[in-house]
Design a protein around this motif. Structure first.
Motif, mmCIF file in Angstrom:
data_model
loop_
_atom_site.group_PDB
_atom_site.id
_atom_site.type_symbol
_atom_site.label_atom_id
_atom_site.label_comp_id
_atom_site.label_asym_id
_atom_site.label_seq_id
_atom_site.Cartn_x
_atom_site.Cartn_y
_atom_site.Cartn_z
ATOM 1 N N SER A 1 0.824 -1.220 0.000
ATOM 2 C CA SER A 1 0.000 0.000 0.000
ATOM 3 C C SER A 1 0.853 1.263 0.000
ATOM 4 N N ARG A 2 2.149 1.120 -0.065
ATOM 5 C CA ARG A 2 3.044 2.272 -0.025
ATOM 6 C C ARG A 2 3.123 2.955 -1.388
ATOM 7 N N ASP A 3 3.353 4.241 -1.346
ATOM 8 C CA ASP A 3 3.530 5.020 -2.557
ATOM 9 C C ASP A 3 4.968 4.840 -3.056
ATOM 10 N N PRO A 4 5.156 4.358 -4.302
ATOM 11 C CA PRO A 4 6.534 4.137 -4.777
ATOM 12 C C PRO A 4 7.308 5.426 -5.029
ATOM 13 N N LEU A 5 6.622 6.569 -5.063
ATOM 14 C CA LEU A 5 7.295 7.836 -5.349
ATOM 15 C C LEU A 5 7.525 8.681 -4.103
ATOM 16 N N ALA A 6 6.878 8.309 -3.000
ATOM 17 C CA ALA A 6 6.997 9.093 -1.767
ATOM 18 C C ALA A 6 8.146 8.555 -0.929
ATOM 19 N N GLY A 7 9.026 9.456 -0.517
ATOM 20 C CA GLY A 7 10.167 9.064 0.293
ATOM 21 C C GLY A 7 10.190 9.762 1.639
ATOM 22 N N VAL A 8 10.827 9.130 2.585
ATOM 23 C CA VAL A 8 11.015 9.700 3.926
ATOM 24 C C VAL A 8 12.516 9.886 4.122
ATOM 25 N N PRO A 9 13.024 11.115 4.048
ATOM 26 C CA PRO A 9 14.484 11.327 4.131
ATOM 27 C C PRO A 9 15.112 10.733 5.376
ATOM 28 N N ALA A 10 14.367 10.685 6.474
ATOM 29 C CA ALA A 10 14.935 10.143 7.710
ATOM 30 C C ALA A 10 15.168 8.634 7.626
ATOM 31 N N GLU A 11 14.538 7.966 6.648
ATOM 32 C CA GLU A 11 14.673 6.512 6.520
ATOM 33 C C GLU A 11 15.477 6.109 5.293
ATOM 34 N N LYS A 12 16.294 6.986 4.778
ATOM 35 C CA LYS A 12 17.029 6.669 3.557
ATOM 36 C C LYS A 12 18.108 5.615 3.824
ATOM 37 N N LEU A 13 18.295 4.761 2.840
ATOM 38 C CA LEU A 13 19.307 3.700 2.856
ATOM 39 C C LEU A 13 19.180 2.790 4.076
ATOM 40 N N ARG A 14 17.951 2.479 4.428
ATOM 41 C CA ARG A 14 17.709 1.483 5.483
ATOM 42 C C ARG A 14 17.771 0.089 4.874
ATOM 43 N N GLY A 15 18.363 -0.837 5.598
ATOM 44 C CA GLY A 15 18.468 -2.204 5.111
ATOM 45 C C GLY A 15 17.144 -2.938 5.166
ATOM 46 N N PRO A 16 17.086 -4.143 4.603
ATOM 47 C CA PRO A 16 15.854 -4.939 4.633
ATOM 48 C C PRO A 16 15.386 -5.188 6.054
ATOM 49 N N SER A 17 14.083 -5.075 6.270
ATOM 50 C CA SER A 17 13.483 -5.278 7.581
ATOM 51 C C SER A 17 12.032 -5.694 7.375
ATOM 52 N N LEU A 18 11.347 -5.960 8.472
ATOM 53 C CA LEU A 18 9.932 -6.305 8.370
ATOM 54 C C LEU A 18 9.113 -5.148 7.818
ATOM 55 N N GLU A 19 9.492 -3.933 8.167
ATOM 56 C CA GLU A 19 8.765 -2.759 7.679
ATOM 57 C C GLU A 19 9.069 -2.497 6.212
ATOM 58 N N HIS A 20 10.326 -2.708 5.825
ATOM 59 C CA HIS A 20 10.755 -2.511 4.436
ATOM 60 C C HIS A 20 11.472 -3.783 3.977
ATOM 61 N N PRO A 21 10.743 -4.747 3.398
ATOM 62 C CA PRO A 21 11.363 -6.044 3.055
ATOM 63 C C PRO A 21 12.567 -5.929 2.130
ATOM 64 N N PHE A 22 12.547 -4.951 1.214
ATOM 65 C CA PHE A 22 13.670 -4.758 0.296
ATOM 66 C C PHE A 22 14.544 -3.573 0.695
ATOM 67 N N GLY A 23 14.278 -2.985 1.855
ATOM 68 C CA GLY A 23 15.025 -1.814 2.276
ATOM 69 C C GLY A 23 14.494 -0.537 1.636
ATOM 70 N N THR A 24 15.230 0.543 1.811
ATOM 71 C CA THR A 24 14.861 1.833 1.227
ATOM 72 C C THR A 24 16.020 2.363 0.388
ATOM 73 N N ASP A 25 15.693 3.289 -0.518
ATOM 74 C CA ASP A 25 16.732 3.813 -1.398
ATOM 75 C C ASP A 25 17.315 5.100 -0.835
ATOM 76 N N GLN A 26 18.076 5.821 -1.658
ATOM 77 C CA GLN A 26 18.788 7.009 -1.197
ATOM 78 C C GLN A 26 17.869 8.179 -0.868
ATOM 79 N N LEU A 27 16.594 8.084 -1.260
ATOM 80 C CA LEU A 27 15.624 9.137 -0.940
ATOM 81 C C LEU A 27 14.602 8.681 0.097
ATOM 82 N N GLY A 28 14.815 7.524 0.659
ATOM 83 C CA GLY A 28 13.901 7.007 1.679
ATOM 84 C C GLY A 28 12.655 6.357 1.114
ATOM 85 N N ARG A 29 12.645 6.028 -0.159
ATOM 86 C CA ARG A 29 11.486 5.373 -0.765
ATOM 87 C C ARG A 29 11.574 3.860 -0.568
#
Length: 303
Positions: free
Chosen positions: A68-96
């Motif tokens: 249900s997440r927006d693929p274009l919306a990013g959270v700068p505070a969560e950028k480059l997070r590794g894989p987790s339950l919240e983000h199975p594939f992790g996040t990119d450099q913009l927090g998406r």
């Protein structure tokens, strides 16, 4: 003690042995569909491939079923997070969320793949049908054109076409589709030549049927099977070609997600964020391998 035998009375009163049951009666239930569970249990790789392709197709048309997440919306505070339950594939450099971008990227990637395969199938089949049916000069000219297309490396030809047409998913699909025309043309021509010499085609000609009627009613339906199998085989190669052009920057403009562009965006962060390229790359690899496995199984059934 007398032995009992079954008899039947005939109209003249004579007795005779009971007639043997008809083949239809002896095979009651033979036409019922047999359980197919054993077929899939003996082929776990094929079953897994079907599930993978089904999941990818579902993601392409109904991505909201997976995220249900927006693929274009990013959270700068969560950028480059590794894989987790919240983000199975992790996040990119913009927090998406990378999982959301991969799921939504299936839509554009498979749309381009389907368009490219359809273009190669229609154009190549028409070329092969005309070459095999007409023969002579038409066959020579069309097949020499196919030889020219086959002589040029597919990626190089795609790059030349997409450079001339411009950037965009549709133009990438057209470029890749043109490179696959020659393969479809050769397969269709070979099948037309095979079917054209069969007895029922010669009988149709002897009965006075017109050439175009014989082609459409007898030759084309019986030559279409191997061509469709080739389309299934070509599907995996086209996914790779479309992703390669998208990786080089010829696909959709950022920030629209495509599988190839996702891999391209993550190559600058390989040292510290391996997941940016790994998960989109694994998605492409799994789709290609699953499509090829299904195509091989279909080809075996056709034979």
């Amino acid at each position: 003690m007398s032995r009992r035998t079954d008899v039947t009375s005939r109209p003249d009163g004579a007795a005779g042995a009971a007639p043997a049951p008809s083949p239809a009666a002896a095979t009651v239930g033979a036409g019922r569909p047999r359980p197919r569970l054993g077929y899939w249990l003996r082929r776990p790789g094929l079953a897994l491939s079907v599930l993978v392709v089904a999941a990818v197709l579902t993601a392409a048309f109904l991505p909201e079923l997976f995220t249900s997440r927006d693929p274009l919306a990013g959270v700068p505070a969560e950028k480059l997070r590794g894989p987790s339950l919240e983000h199975p594939f992790g996040t990119d450099q913009l927090g998406r969320d990378l999982f959301a971008r991969t799921v939504h990227g299936a839509s554009l990637s498979l749309r381009a793949t389907s368009l490219a395969v359809a273009l190669g199938l229609v154009a190549g089949s028409a070329m092969g049908l005309l070459a095999g049916a007409l023969g002579g000069l038409v066959d020579d000219v069309l097949m020499r054109c196919a030889d020219v297309l086959l002589a040029i490396p597919a990626l190089l030809l795609s790059l030349a076409i997409v450079t001339a047409l411009g950037f965009g998913t549709t133009r990438v699909a057209i470029a890749v589709g043109v490179t696959s025309v020659a393969g479809f043309a050769r397969v269709m021509r070979a099948e037309v030549l095979r079917v054209r010499g069969t007895v029922y085609v010669e009988a149709a000609h002897a009965a006075g049927a017109r050439r175009h009627s014989v082609l459409l009613r007898h030759v084309l339906p019986n030559a279409a099977g191997p061509v469709l199998v080739f389309a299934a085989v070509e599907f995996g190669a086209v996914v790779l070609a479309v992703s390669a052009l998208s990786f080089l920057g010829y696909g959709a403009e950022p920030p629209t997600p495509e599988w190839g562009s996702l891999v391209s965006e993550g190559r600058d962060y390989l040292a510290g964020a391996w997941w940016l390229t790994t998960f989109p790359g694994l998605t492409i690899a799994a789709t290609v391998l699953a499509a090829n496995r299904i195509a091989r199984a279909w080809e075996g059934e056709e034979r």
